[in-house]
Design a protein around this motif. Sequence first.
Motif, PDB file in Angstrom:
ATOM      1  N   VAL A  14       0.850  -1.186   0.000  1.00 32.97           N
ATOM      2  CA  VAL A  14       0.000   0.000   0.000  1.00 32.97           C
ATOM      3  C   VAL A  14       0.887   1.237   0.000  1.00 32.97           C
ATOM      4  CG1 VAL A  14      -1.784   1.217   1.294  1.00 32.97           C
ATOM      5  CG2 VAL A  14      -1.714  -1.269   1.350  1.00 32.97           C
ATOM      6  N   PRO A  15       0.650   2.196  -0.901  1.00 29.01           N
ATOM      7  CA  PRO A  15       1.404   3.451  -0.847  1.00 29.01           C
ATOM      8  C   PRO A  15       1.122   4.179   0.468  1.00 29.01           C
ATOM      9  CG  PRO A  15       0.188   3.273  -2.905  1.00 29.01           C
ATOM     10  CD  PRO A  15      -0.264   2.151  -2.041  1.00 29.01           C
ATOM     11  N   ILE A  16       2.107   4.903   0.953  1.00 32.25           N
ATOM     12  CA  ILE A  16       1.968   5.565   2.246  1.00 32.25           C
ATOM     13  C   ILE A  16       0.811   6.556   2.261  1.00 32.25           C
ATOM     14  CG2 ILE A  16       3.628   7.410   1.817  1.00 32.25           C
ATOM     15  CD1 ILE A  16       4.536   6.860   4.808  1.00 32.25           C
ATOM     16  N   SER A  17       0.544   7.221   1.146  1.00 33.50           N
ATOM     17  CA  SER A  17      -0.562   8.181   1.108  1.00 33.50           C
ATOM     18  C   SER A  17      -1.904   7.469   1.288  1.00 33.50           C
ATOM     19  CB  SER A  17      -0.541   8.964  -0.201  1.00 33.50           C
ATOM     20  OG  SER A  17      -0.609   8.064  -1.302  1.00 33.50           O
ATOM     21  N   THR A  18      -2.047   6.302   0.683  1.00 32.79           N
ATOM     22  CA  THR A  18      -3.285   5.531   0.849  1.00 32.79           C
ATOM     23  C   THR A  18      -3.414   5.023   2.276  1.00 32.79           C
ATOM     24  OG1 THR A  18      -3.111   4.823  -1.444  1.00 32.79           O
ATOM     25  CG2 THR A  18      -4.588   3.569  -0.045  1.00 32.79           C
ATOM     26  N   PHE A  19      -2.304   4.539   2.822  1.00 34.48           N
ATOM     27  CA  PHE A  19      -2.333   4.030   4.194  1.00 34.48           C
ATOM     28  C   PHE A  19      -2.684   5.133   5.183  1.00 34.48           C
ATOM     29  CE2 PHE A  19      -0.392   2.968   8.266  1.00 34.48           C
ATOM     30  CZ  PHE A  19      -0.955   1.728   8.490  1.00 34.48           C
ATOM     31  N   LYS A  20      -2.098   6.316   4.997  1.00 35.69           N
ATOM     32  CA  LYS A  20      -2.372   7.432   5.907  1.00 35.69           C
ATOM     33  C   LYS A  20      -3.825   7.878   5.837  1.00 35.69           C
ATOM     34  CE  LYS A  20       2.066   9.767   6.298  1.00 35.69           C
ATOM     35  NZ  LYS A  20       2.773  11.007   5.985  1.00 35.69           N
ATOM     36  N   SER A  21      -4.441   7.749   4.684  1.00 35.47           N
ATOM     37  CA  SER A  21      -5.826   8.209   4.563  1.00 35.47           C
ATOM     38  C   SER A  21      -6.804   7.281   5.280  1.00 35.47           C
ATOM     39  CB  SER A  21      -6.216   8.346   3.089  1.00 35.47           C
ATOM     40  OG  SER A  21      -6.233   7.071   2.471  1.00 35.47           O
ATOM     41  N   ASN A  22      -6.476   5.983   5.417  1.00 37.42           N
ATOM     42  CA  ASN A  22      -7.390   5.055   6.090  1.00 37.42           C
ATOM     43  C   ASN A  22      -6.616   3.888   6.695  1.00 37.42           C
ATOM     44  OD1 ASN A  22      -9.622   3.738   7.006  1.00 37.42           O
ATOM     45  ND2 ASN A  22     -10.416   3.181   4.997  1.00 37.42           N
ATOM     46  N   PRO A  23      -5.861   4.113   7.766  1.00 36.45           N
ATOM     47  CA  PRO A  23      -5.082   3.015   8.351  1.00 36.45           C
ATOM     48  C   PRO A  23      -5.961   1.945   8.985  1.00 36.45           C
ATOM     49  CG  PRO A  23      -4.841   5.000   9.666  1.00 36.45           C
ATOM     50  CD  PRO A  23      -5.609   5.379   8.436  1.00 36.45           C
ATOM     51  N   ALA A  24      -7.158   2.308   9.440  1.00 36.14           N
ATOM     52  CA  ALA A  24      -8.050   1.334  10.072  1.00 36.14           C
ATOM     53  C   ALA A  24      -8.475   0.237   9.101  1.00 36.14           C
ATOM     54  CB  ALA A  24      -9.276   2.041  10.633  1.00 36.14           C
ATOM     55  N   HIS A  25      -8.433   0.523   7.811  1.00 39.12           N
ATOM     56  CA  HIS A  25      -8.808  -0.465   6.802  1.00 39.12           C
ATOM     57  C   HIS A  25      -7.868  -1.672   6.827  1.00 39.12           C
ATOM     58  CE1 HIS A  25     -10.370  -2.012   3.019  1.00 39.12           C
ATOM     59  NE2 HIS A  25      -9.124  -2.087   2.567  1.00 39.12           N
ATOM     60  N   TYR A  26      -6.646  -1.481   7.311  1.00 34.41           N
ATOM     61  CA  TYR A  26      -5.637  -2.533   7.294  1.00 34.41           C
ATOM     62  C   TYR A  26      -5.416  -3.181   8.660  1.00 34.41           C
ATOM     63  CZ  TYR A  26      -4.900  -0.215   2.905  1.00 34.41           C
ATOM     64  OH  TYR A  26      -5.107   0.340   1.670  1.00 34.41           O
ATOM     65  N   LEU A  27      -6.340  -2.959   9.606  1.00 33.57           N
ATOM     66  CA  LEU A  27      -6.182  -3.525  10.943  1.00 33.57           C
ATOM     67  C   LEU A  27      -6.174  -5.054  10.922  1.00 33.57           C
ATOM     68  CD1 LEU A  27      -8.349  -1.228  13.221  1.00 33.57           C
ATOM     69  CD2 LEU A  27      -5.876  -1.393  13.115  1.00 33.57           C
ATOM     70  N   LYS A  28      -7.029  -5.660  10.133  1.00 38.46           N
ATOM     71  CA  LYS A  28      -7.118  -7.125  10.121  1.00 38.46           C
ATOM     72  C   LYS A  28      -6.129  -7.764   9.157  1.00 38.46           C
ATOM     73  CE  LYS A  28     -11.718  -7.398  11.767  1.00 38.46           C
ATOM     74  NZ  LYS A  28     -12.462  -8.322  12.477  1.00 38.46           N
ATOM     75  N   SER A  29      -5.893  -7.145   8.019  1.00 37.43           N
ATOM     76  CA  SER A  29      -5.038  -7.765   7.006  1.00 37.43           C
ATOM     77  C   SER A  29      -3.569  -7.399   7.170  1.00 37.43           C
ATOM     78  CB  SER A  29      -5.495  -7.355   5.607  1.00 37.43           C
ATOM     79  OG  SER A  29      -5.291  -5.971   5.408  1.00 37.43           O
ATOM     80  N   GLY A  30      -3.276  -6.248   7.786  1.00 36.00           N
ATOM     81  CA  GLY A  30      -1.913  -5.757   7.838  1.00 36.00           C
ATOM     82  C   GLY A  30      -1.568  -5.082   6.524  1.00 36.00           C
ATOM     83  N   ALA A  31      -0.399  -4.494   6.432  1.00 32.68           N
ATOM     84  CA  ALA A  31       0.001  -3.814   5.203  1.00 32.68           C
ATOM     85  C   ALA A  31       1.500  -3.613   5.179  1.00 32.68           C
ATOM     86  CB  ALA A  31      -0.697  -2.465   5.086  1.00 32.68           C
ATOM     87  N   ALA A  32       2.053  -3.709   3.975  1.00 30.01           N
ATOM     88  CA  ALA A  32       3.435  -3.323   3.739  1.00 30.01           C
ATOM     89  C   ALA A  32       3.369  -1.942   3.105  1.00 30.01           C
ATOM     90  CB  ALA A  32       4.123  -4.322   2.822  1.00 30.01           C
ATOM     91  N   VAL A  33       3.714  -0.923   3.862  1.00 31.73           N
ATOM     92  CA  VAL A  33       3.598   0.459   3.411  1.00 31.73           C
ATOM     93  C   VAL A  33       4.820   0.793   2.559  1.00 31.73           C
ATOM     94  CG1 VAL A  33       3.361   2.843   4.133  1.00 31.73           C
ATOM     95  CG2 VAL A  33       2.280   1.039   5.465  1.00 31.73           C
ATOM     96  N   THR A  34       4.540   1.310   1.381  1.00 25.85           N
ATOM     97  CA  THR A  34       5.634   1.621   0.459  1.00 25.85           C
ATOM     98  C   THR A  34       5.811   3.124   0.301  1.00 25.85           C
ATOM     99  OG1 THR A  34       4.170   1.542  -1.458  1.00 25.85           O
ATOM    100  CG2 THR A  34       5.270  -0.502  -0.854  1.00 25.85           C
ATOM    101  N   THR A  35       7.057   3.520   0.107  1.00 24.01           N
ATOM    102  CA  THR A  35       7.412   4.893  -0.216  1.00 24.01           C
ATOM    103  C   THR A  35       8.239   4.833  -1.485  1.00 24.01           C
ATOM    104  OG1 THR A  35       7.480   5.397   2.141  1.00 24.01           O
ATOM    105  CG2 THR A  35       8.484   6.993   0.666  1.00 24.01           C
ATOM    106  N   HIS A  36       7.732   5.439  -2.542  1.00 24.76           N
ATOM    107  CA  HIS A  36       8.387   5.412  -3.852  1.00 24.76           C
ATOM    108  C   HIS A  36       8.655   3.981  -4.317  1.00 24.76           C
ATOM    109  CE1 HIS A  36       8.782   9.714  -3.610  1.00 24.76           C
ATOM    110  NE2 HIS A  36       9.448   9.621  -2.477  1.00 24.76           N
ATOM    111  N   GLY A  37       7.706   3.080  -4.041  1.00 26.36           N
ATOM    112  CA  GLY A  37       7.801   1.702  -4.511  1.00 26.36           C
ATOM    113  C   GLY A  37       8.596   0.762  -3.632  1.00 26.36           C
ATOM    114  N   ARG A  38       9.218   1.264  -2.573  1.00 23.27           N
ATOM    115  CA  ARG A  38       9.987   0.420  -1.659  1.00 23.27           C
ATOM    116  C   ARG A  38       9.262   0.301  -0.329  1.00 23.27           C
ATOM    117  NH1 ARG A  38      16.274   1.816  -1.957  1.00 23.27           N
ATOM    118  NH2 ARG A  38      16.668   0.403  -3.676  1.00 23.27           N
ATOM    119  N   VAL A  39       9.296  -0.869   0.243  1.00 26.29           N
ATOM    120  CA  VAL A  39       8.646  -1.078   1.540  1.00 26.29           C
ATOM    121  C   VAL A  39       9.424  -0.306   2.597  1.00 26.29           C
ATOM    122  CG1 VAL A  39       8.032  -2.778   3.291  1.00 26.29           C
ATOM    123  CG2 VAL A  39       7.767  -3.336   0.874  1.00 26.29           C
ATOM    124  N   SER A  40       8.722   0.592   3.290  1.00 27.93           N
ATOM    125  CA  SER A  40       9.370   1.377   4.337  1.00 27.93           C
ATOM    126  C   SER A  40       8.882   0.985   5.731  1.00 27.93           C
ATOM    127  CB  SER A  40       9.123   2.873   4.118  1.00 27.93           C
ATOM    128  OG  SER A  40       7.740   3.142   4.117  1.00 27.93           O
TER     129      SER A  40
END
Length: 97
Positions: A14-40
């Motif tokens: 998930v891009p960091i901008s998408t994650f920041k807009s709705n982090p609660a969406h990823y509570l159950k599934s988790g997420a690998a947050v990316t910045t410029h295509g790299r997992v940060s």
Amino acid sequence: MTLTAAEIDDLPRVPISTFKSNPAHYLKSGAAVTTHGRVSAAFIPVSDDRDQNPDAALEAAKARLRLLARLADADIVAEELERLSASRDADLVGEAR
């Protein structure tokens, strides 16, 4: 907790901008947050073990320990603590010079 590369690959990217807009969406599934295509960062769900049934043997052992603590005579406990602290102090304090 350290994740392996395989476990991070299983998380949705998930891009960091998408994650920041709705982090609660990823509570159950988790997420690998990316910045410029790299997992940060990797956010993983944490299970709550309060909902699970406690182990009966563990609960029985805890109950027995609580009962033993109540049955102990306070004078005997104080005497034993004094003996233990005296032996501990004798080991730690060397001979006076």
